[in-house]
Design an enzyme around this catalytic site. Structure first.
Site, PDB file in Angstrom:
ATOM      1  N   PHE A  29      -6.082   0.898  -3.745  1.00 16.70           N
ATOM      2  CA  PHE A  29      -7.070  -0.152  -3.533  1.00 16.70           C
ATOM      3  C   PHE A  29      -6.583  -1.386  -4.285  1.00 16.70           C
ATOM      4  O   PHE A  29      -7.253  -1.945  -5.147  1.00 16.70           O
ATOM      5  CB  PHE A  29      -8.471   0.285  -3.990  1.00 16.70           C
ATOM      6  CG  PHE A  29      -9.546  -0.397  -3.197  1.00 16.70           C
ATOM      7  CD1 PHE A  29      -9.776  -0.039  -1.874  1.00 16.70           C
ATOM      8  CD2 PHE A  29     -10.292  -1.422  -3.741  1.00 16.70           C
ATOM      9  CE1 PHE A  29     -10.749  -0.692  -1.119  1.00 16.70           C
ATOM     10  CE2 PHE A  29     -11.259  -2.084  -2.991  1.00 16.70           C
ATOM     11  CZ  PHE A  29     -11.484  -1.713  -1.688  1.00 16.70           C
ATOM     12  N   LEU A  30      -5.397  -1.796  -3.895  1.00 14.41           N
ATOM     13  CA  LEU A  30      -4.623  -2.763  -4.684  1.00 14.41           C
ATOM     14  C   LEU A  30      -5.251  -4.162  -4.686  1.00 14.41           C
ATOM     15  O   LEU A  30      -5.761  -4.627  -3.666  1.00 14.41           O
ATOM     16  CB  LEU A  30      -3.197  -2.837  -4.139  1.00 14.41           C
ATOM     17  CG  LEU A  30      -2.441  -1.501  -4.116  1.00 14.41           C
ATOM     18  CD1 LEU A  30      -1.045  -1.676  -3.516  1.00 14.41           C
ATOM     19  CD2 LEU A  30      -2.336  -0.894  -5.515  1.00 14.41           C
ATOM     20  N   GLY A  33      -4.154  -7.860  -9.658  1.00 15.78           N
ATOM     21  CA  GLY A  33      -3.648  -7.298 -10.919  1.00 15.78           C
ATOM     22  C   GLY A  33      -2.473  -6.368 -10.650  1.00 15.78           C
ATOM     23  O   GLY A  33      -1.425  -6.445 -11.312  1.00 15.78           O
ATOM     24  N   HIS A  34      -2.638  -5.504  -9.659  1.00 10.21           N
ATOM     25  CA  HIS A  34      -1.541  -4.594  -9.293  1.00 10.21           C
ATOM     26  C   HIS A  34      -0.331  -5.396  -8.797  1.00 10.21           C
ATOM     27  O   HIS A  34       0.812  -5.072  -9.117  1.00 10.21           O
ATOM     28  CB  HIS A  34      -1.980  -3.640  -8.175  1.00 10.21           C
ATOM     29  CG  HIS A  34      -3.098  -2.709  -8.540  1.00 10.21           C
ATOM     30  ND1 HIS A  34      -4.337  -2.772  -7.957  1.00 10.21           N
ATOM     31  CD2 HIS A  34      -3.159  -1.691  -9.444  1.00 10.21           C
ATOM     32  CE1 HIS A  34      -5.111  -1.823  -8.457  1.00 10.21           C
ATOM     33  NE2 HIS A  34      -4.433  -1.158  -9.362  1.00 10.21           N
ATOM     34  N   SER A 183     -10.306  -2.160  -9.223  1.00  6.32           N
ATOM     35  CA  SER A 183     -10.674  -1.537  -7.946  1.00  6.32           C
ATOM     36  C   SER A 183     -12.159  -1.193  -7.951  1.00  6.32           C
ATOM     37  O   SER A 183     -12.806  -1.142  -6.901  1.00  6.32           O
ATOM     38  CB  SER A 183      -9.858  -0.259  -7.730  1.00  6.32           C
ATOM     39  OG  SER A 183      -8.485  -0.544  -7.880  1.00  6.32           O
TER      40      SER A 183
HETATM   41  P1  AMP Z   1      -5.326   1.626 -11.605  1.00  9.80           P
HETATM   42  O1  AMP Z   1      -4.929   1.543 -10.177  1.00  9.80           O
HETATM   43  O2  AMP Z   1      -6.661   1.027 -11.902  1.00  9.80           O
HETATM   44  O3  AMP Z   1      -5.121   2.992 -12.203  1.00  9.80           O
HETATM   45  O4  AMP Z   1      -4.317   0.694 -12.403  1.00  9.80           O
HETATM   46  C1  AMP Z   1      -2.935   0.791 -12.248  1.00  9.80           C
HETATM   47  C2  AMP Z   1      -2.264  -0.187 -13.174  1.00  9.80           C
HETATM   48  O5  AMP Z   1      -2.741  -1.493 -12.890  1.00  9.80           O
HETATM   49  C3  AMP Z   1      -2.547   0.071 -14.661  1.00  9.80           C
HETATM   50  O6  AMP Z   1      -1.367  -0.187 -15.413  1.00  9.80           O
HETATM   51  C4  AMP Z   1      -3.589  -0.975 -14.971  1.00  9.80           C
HETATM   52  O7  AMP Z   1      -3.614  -1.362 -16.330  1.00  9.80           O
HETATM   53  C5  AMP Z   1      -3.145  -2.112 -14.096  1.00  9.80           C
HETATM   54  N1  AMP Z   1      -4.238  -3.040 -13.820  1.00  9.80           N
HETATM   55  C6  AMP Z   1      -5.437  -2.748 -13.272  1.00  9.80           C
HETATM   56  N2  AMP Z   1      -6.198  -3.851 -13.221  1.00  9.80           N
HETATM   57  C7  AMP Z   1      -5.472  -4.857 -13.759  1.00  9.80           C
HETATM   58  C8  AMP Z   1      -5.717  -6.252 -14.003  1.00  9.80           C
HETATM   59  N3  AMP Z   1      -6.857  -6.829 -13.672  1.00  9.80           N
HETATM   60  N4  AMP Z   1      -4.731  -6.967 -14.572  1.00  9.80           N
HETATM   61  C9  AMP Z   1      -3.558  -6.400 -14.922  1.00  9.80           C
HETATM   62  N5  AMP Z   1      -3.267  -5.100 -14.712  1.00  9.80           N
HETATM   63  C10 AMP Z   1      -4.209  -4.336 -14.147  1.00  9.80           C
END
Ligand code: AMP
Length: 298
Positions: A29-30, A33-34, A183
């Site tokens: 659900f990119l 940030g991703h 997400s």
């Molecule tokens: P997730 O898909 O939420 O498990 O996150 C995967 C990666 O994306 C992890 O390293 C998170 O810290 C990073 N991440 C999620 N949201 C953000 C954001 N808003 N800014 C920077 N990195 C993010």
């Protein structure tokens, strides 16, 4: 870009890649940030592998993994446009044998904040990250500062296990009004979305007090932030703590010049739990400079 679903195929293709490889693990659900993590990976390495895997071992019994938002086609499109070489989307049985019994656990750092609110969560994270490192042998893996405790734990694990990978990080990417991208933001209704800006405003207020007024008393800094969240939203604070950014242990005495100070919070809006943090001892991140002016106007 190729989409790979099996571990054996992923291993084989990675071994054939010439040059350096960056890895970005995600749960899909990119959002921007991703994508910023991916750009950082491509800036540092010749190739980029992104994984999308909603890891069951990092979800607790009461946390509904089935409801985690998914958008496989949209995600693949974003990765393709960004220049990702391989998108790795294994099924659970590719990663975990039915009788899997090995857990990687980093002691200490996971005892506070999200670690105490979500028992077992970080063991699930470190175990799956180690598995991905083993399958992909990345040169660099990129993580977000939004999950500051996770980043600290992964760094410690890599150091302690002598894993041959460099851990890189990027600052939190935010919406224009300061809300950290996540997400989980998609679960918020309009009213909750509007209220959720209290989180970054609370962090900003504490940052201003630390930098502008030289306020150092941990309980006073926490109170400044708490007052904003409680006055301006129906959010329920799960935790709001000032911690040492290296140990993740609560800071109880006024931090000195050499000490770091991380203000970290998790706030529930009904069933949606949002996390955010700020380093009070460092300059305001760029993404919050803009939010400061939005907050002043409203
Ligand atoms: P997730 O898909 O939420 O498990 O996150 C995967 C990666 O994306 C992890 O390293 C998170 O810290 C990073 N991440 C999620 N949201 C953000 C954001 N808003 N800014 C920077 N990195 C993010």
């Amino acid at each position: 870009m190729e989409i790979i679903t099996t571990t054996s195929e992923m291993r084989r293709l990675r071994a054939a890649l010439p040059g350096s490889v960056a890895f970005v693990p995600t749960m899909g659900f990119l959002h921007e940030g991703h994508l910023a993590l991916m750009r950082e990976g491509l800036r540092r390495c010749d190739h980029l592998v992104v994984s999308i895997f909603v890891n069951p071992t990092q979800f607790g019994p009461g946390e509904d993994i089935e409801k985690y938002p998914r958008d496989p086609e949209g995600d693949a499109q974003k990765c393709r446009e960004l220049g990702c070489d391989f998108l790795f989307t294994p099924t659970v049985d590719q990663i975990y044998s039915p009788d899997h019994s090995t857990v990687i656990s980093v002691k200490g750092l996971g005892n506070t904040l999200c670690g105490s609110s979500r028992p077992g969560h970080f063991d699930g994270v470190t175990t799956v990250v180690t598995k991905f490192f083993s399958i992909l042998s990345p040169d660099v893996a990129v993580f977000g500062q939004k999950d500051y405790q996770q980043l600290a734990i992964v760094r410690r694990m890599v150091r302690d296990l002598n894993l041959p990978v460099e851990i890189a990080d990027i600052p939190t990417v935010r919406e224009h009004d300061g809300l950290a991208m996540s997400s989980r933001n998609r679960y918020l209704d309009d009213e909750q979305r509007a209220q959720a800006t209290v989180i970054s405003r609370a962090l900003l207020t504490a940052h201003r007090a630390y930098q502008g007024e030289s306020l150092r008393k941990p309980s006073a800094l926490i109170e400044r932030a708490r007052a904003i969240i409680e006055a301006d939203s129906e959010g329920r604070i799960d935790y709001l703590q000032l911690v040492d950014p290296h140990t993740m242990f609560p800071v109880v005495q006024a931090p000195g010049e050499e000490d770091g100070a991380l203000l970290a919070t998790a706030v529930f809006f009904d069933g949606t739990r949002l996390i955010d943090n700020i380093r009070l001892d460092q300059p305001l991140p760029k993404a919050l400079l803009g939010a400061r002016s939005v907050a002043c106007q409203s």
